[in-house]
Design an enzyme around this catalytic site. Structure first.
Site, PDB file in Angstrom:
ATOM      1  N   GLU A  91       0.824  -1.202   0.000  1.00  0.00           N
ATOM      2  CA  GLU A  91       0.000   0.000   0.000  1.00  0.00           C
ATOM      3  C   GLU A  91       0.859   1.254   0.000  1.00  0.00           C
ATOM      4  O   GLU A  91       1.983   1.247   0.493  1.00  0.00           O
ATOM      5  CB  GLU A  91      -0.845   0.023   1.268  1.00  0.00           C
ATOM      6  CG  GLU A  91      -1.834  -1.088   1.308  1.00  0.00           C
ATOM      7  CD  GLU A  91      -2.577  -1.141   2.621  1.00  0.00           C
ATOM      8  OE1 GLU A  91      -2.618  -0.119   3.331  1.00  0.00           O
ATOM      9  OE2 GLU A  91      -3.109  -2.208   2.930  1.00  0.00           O
ATOM     10  N   CYS A 104       3.344   8.457   1.250  1.00  0.00           N
ATOM     11  CA  CYS A 104       3.728   7.514   2.293  1.00  0.00           C
ATOM     12  C   CYS A 104       3.911   6.164   1.612  1.00  0.00           C
ATOM     13  O   CYS A 104       2.950   5.609   1.086  1.00  0.00           O
ATOM     14  CB  CYS A 104       2.591   7.459   3.325  1.00  0.00           C
ATOM     15  SG  CYS A 104       2.802   6.150   4.532  1.00  0.00           S
ATOM     16  N   CYS A 111       5.454  -7.334   7.469  1.00  0.00           N
ATOM     17  CA  CYS A 111       6.409  -6.888   8.487  1.00  0.00           C
ATOM     18  C   CYS A 111       6.593  -8.010   9.502  1.00  0.00           C
ATOM     19  O   CYS A 111       5.661  -8.748   9.788  1.00  0.00           O
ATOM     20  CB  CYS A 111       5.866  -5.643   9.183  1.00  0.00           C
ATOM     21  SG  CYS A 111       7.010  -4.954  10.400  1.00  0.00           S
ATOM     22  N   CYS A 115       3.633  -5.759  15.870  1.00  0.00           N
ATOM     23  CA  CYS A 115       2.975  -4.846  16.825  1.00  0.00           C
ATOM     24  C   CYS A 115       1.480  -5.193  16.867  1.00  0.00           C
ATOM     25  O   CYS A 115       0.863  -5.428  15.822  1.00  0.00           O
ATOM     26  CB  CYS A 115       3.168  -3.397  16.392  1.00  0.00           C
ATOM     27  SG  CYS A 115       4.910  -2.960  16.225  1.00  0.00           S
ATOM     28  N   CYS A 118      -1.298  -3.156  14.820  1.00  0.00           N
ATOM     29  CA  CYS A 118      -1.012  -2.837  13.421  1.00  0.00           C
ATOM     30  C   CYS A 118      -1.520  -3.905  12.449  1.00  0.00           C
ATOM     31  O   CYS A 118      -1.242  -5.094  12.616  1.00  0.00           O
ATOM     32  CB  CYS A 118       0.492  -2.661  13.263  1.00  0.00           C
ATOM     33  SG  CYS A 118       1.009  -2.413  11.566  1.00  0.00           S
ATOM     34  N   CYS A 332      -1.798   2.294   7.111  1.00  0.00           N
ATOM     35  CA  CYS A 332      -1.265   1.258   6.229  1.00  0.00           C
ATOM     36  C   CYS A 332      -1.463  -0.167   6.722  1.00  0.00           C
ATOM     37  O   CYS A 332      -1.502  -0.425   7.899  1.00  0.00           O
ATOM     38  CB  CYS A 332       0.191   1.523   5.949  1.00  0.00           C
ATOM     39  SG  CYS A 332       0.342   2.565   4.510  1.00  0.00           S
TER      40      CYS A 332
HETATM   41  N1  SAH Z   1       7.418   0.000  10.817  1.00  0.00           N
HETATM   42  C1  SAH Z   1       7.573   1.400  10.976  1.00  0.00           C
HETATM   43  C2  SAH Z   1       6.910   2.210   9.883  1.00  0.00           C
HETATM   44  C3  SAH Z   1       5.606   1.729   9.376  1.00  0.00           C
HETATM   45  S1  SAH Z   1       4.248   1.838  10.481  1.00  0.00           S
HETATM   46  C4  SAH Z   1       7.088   1.836  12.338  1.00  0.00           C
HETATM   47  O1  SAH Z   1       6.480   1.042  13.029  1.00  0.00           O
HETATM   48  O2  SAH Z   1       7.376   2.966  12.704  1.00  0.00           O
HETATM   49  C5  SAH Z   1       3.899   3.586  10.411  1.00  0.00           C
HETATM   50  C6  SAH Z   1       3.276   4.144  11.661  1.00  0.00           C
HETATM   51  O3  SAH Z   1       1.919   3.697  11.811  1.00  0.00           O
HETATM   52  C7  SAH Z   1       3.993   3.736  12.922  1.00  0.00           C
HETATM   53  O4  SAH Z   1       4.159   4.843  13.779  1.00  0.00           O
HETATM   54  C8  SAH Z   1       3.042   2.722  13.509  1.00  0.00           C
HETATM   55  O5  SAH Z   1       3.250   2.549  14.868  1.00  0.00           O
HETATM   56  C9  SAH Z   1       1.710   3.338  13.157  1.00  0.00           C
HETATM   57  N2  SAH Z   1       0.568   2.461  13.255  1.00  0.00           N
HETATM   58  C10 SAH Z   1       0.471   1.149  12.963  1.00  0.00           C
HETATM   59  N3  SAH Z   1      -0.779   0.693  13.194  1.00  0.00           N
HETATM   60  C11 SAH Z   1      -1.502   1.742  13.629  1.00  0.00           C
HETATM   61  C12 SAH Z   1      -2.854   1.919  14.023  1.00  0.00           C
HETATM   62  N4  SAH Z   1      -3.711   0.905  14.031  1.00  0.00           N
HETATM   63  N5  SAH Z   1      -3.241   3.153  14.422  1.00  0.00           N
HETATM   64  C13 SAH Z   1      -2.371   4.194  14.414  1.00  0.00           C
HETATM   65  N6  SAH Z   1      -1.099   4.100  14.059  1.00  0.00           N
HETATM   66  C14 SAH Z   1      -0.657   2.877  13.661  1.00  0.00           C
HETATM   67 FE1  SF4 Z   2       5.725  -3.407  11.536  1.00  0.00          FE
HETATM   68 FE2  SF4 Z   2       3.343  -2.343  11.901  1.00  0.00          FE
HETATM   69 FE3  SF4 Z   2       5.007  -2.564  13.957  1.00  0.00          FE
HETATM   70 FE4  SF4 Z   2       5.547  -0.786  12.000  1.00  0.00          FE
HETATM   71  S1  SF4 Z   2       3.807  -0.753  13.410  1.00  0.00           S
HETATM   72  S2  SF4 Z   2       6.958  -2.227  12.978  1.00  0.00           S
HETATM   73  S3  SF4 Z   2       4.726  -1.893  10.224  1.00  0.00           S
HETATM   74  S4  SF4 Z   2       4.096  -4.263  12.823  1.00  0.00           S
END
Ligand code: SAH
Ligand code: SF4
Length: 350
Positions: A91, A104, A111, A115, A118, A332
């Protein structure tokens, strides 16, 4: 095996061309074509046919095809699902601000970091993207909208520092004079906190903005939502951030997704403030995007206001991030997931 020509630096291309018996100005011409976004060697009209034929036999040009596009009803945000030659999809989100277009982009298909909040993390990991596939996302967005992108955030799918070499290559290519020429100061890289890689990046002294996904004020909460914290804890992470600032002079941006009842209490705010006091940083609060299956809800507006007030009282600047494209699952990982297994509800209107 064909070689990925758009991931090559201009100097590398010149060396390759020398091996093919071609002058270096031809390499410079081809480099320009590649970075203008052509999809085939045939479009390189000032390159002789015989050379084009040689290129076709030895190289391929990465391309991001539009599989799906969603346009927000609220603002001009566009969300793309792109596919590559092997069928893998990522995406990317194109946002329009008064100062220009920001894209973006994704750095990996999926990944590994897992997390819990996410959507990308929930889908697992498939593969790294090449530098040219990162460029291709920008190029397709530019041609689809007839625009020029001026800012880039590496905040799409994937953990950029887990694909370090390709990401660094992309950064050099996209900022190169004969490439898209987007300065490092216009690029932000977001990481969940791979500490050794932050040191490595800091030592390169690029003028990038480092965005660190913190999302918790202490190890207890952070380890629960972000497994990476069990490898590199908050103290180690913040130490690396201070080092990044010393090496680059660039203020760190901390991302903090506000999750109702998880990390949004006043005591969380006080704890966060005490950890960040004295650091040159900025905190971005983001109401967490609801992803089905996580059970997390976004914090109430008043909660966010209180949280900011506590940070600001300690001299830490914080803002609530404007969420663009909230009706099109612009966060994303959500679109790909909804396409693959239908698990994301359409729309997340706040
Ligand atoms: N992996 C990297 C970059 C991609 S994620 C990282 O984790 O920083 C981009 C951003 O989206 C990160 O700050 C991540 O924590 C946030 N993110 C992921 N899932 C989310 C959600 N459900 N709501 C808000 N932010 C989210
Ligand atoms: Fe990976 Fe999502 Fe965690 Fe970023 S927020 S490190 S994309 S699992």
């Amino acid at each position: 095996m064909l070689t990925d020509i758009k991931s090559m630096y201009e100097d590398e291309l010149k060396e390759e061309f020398a091996k093919l018996g071609e002058p270096s100005y031809r390499a410079a011409q081809v480099y320009k074509w590649l970075h203008s976004g052509v999809k085939s060697f045939d479009e390189m009209t000032n390159i002789p046919k015989t050379l084009r034929q040689k290129l076709v036999e030895n190289y391929y040009i990465s391309y991001a095809a539009i599989e799906k596009k969603l346009i927000s009803d609220y603002d001009d945000t566009k969300k793309y699902l792109f596919s590559f030659a092997d069928g893998e999809a990522v995406e990317s989100v194109l946002m329009s601000y008064h100062h220009g277009y920001t894209s973006c982009i994704s750095t990996q298909v999926g990944c590994k970091m897992g997390c819990t909040f996410c959507a990308t993390g929930k889908s697992g990991f498939s593969r790294n993207l090449t530098a040219s596939e990162m460029l291709a996302q920008l190029q397709t967005e530019q041609s689809d909208n007839n625009i020029r992108i001026s800012n880039i955030v590496l905040m799409g799918m994937g953990e950029p520092l887990d694909n370090f070499d390709n990401v660094v290559r992309f950064l050099h290519l996209v900022s190169s004079e004969h490439g898209m020429n987007i300065g490092m100061r216009h690029i932000s890289l977001s990481t969940c906190g791979l500490v050794p890689r932050i040191y490595e990046l800091a030592d390169m002294k690029l003028q990038l903005t480092l965005s660190v996904s913190l999302h918790a004020p202490n190890n207890q909460i952070r380890s629960r939502t972000m497994p990476v914290n069990r490898r590199y804890d908050i103290d180690e992470l913040l130490k690396a951030c201070r080092y990044y600032f010393r090496q680059t002079g660039r203020r760190i941006s901390f991302e903090y997704a506000m999750i109702d009842g998880v990390n949004d209490s006043d005591s969380c705010a006080r704890e966060l403030a005490s950890r960040l006091t004295g650091m040159s940083c900025h905190v971005n609060l983001i109401p967490v995007n609801t992803v089905s299956g996580t059970g997390y809800k976004k914090s109430k507006r008043d909660r966010m206001k209180n949280f900011i007030a506590i940070l600001e009282k300690s001299g830490i600047t914080a803002t609530v991030r404007r969420t663009l494209g909230s009706d099109i699952n612009a966060s994303c990982g959500q679109l790909r997931r909804s396409v693959i297994d239908g698990s994301v509800e359409k729309g997340d209107k706040s």
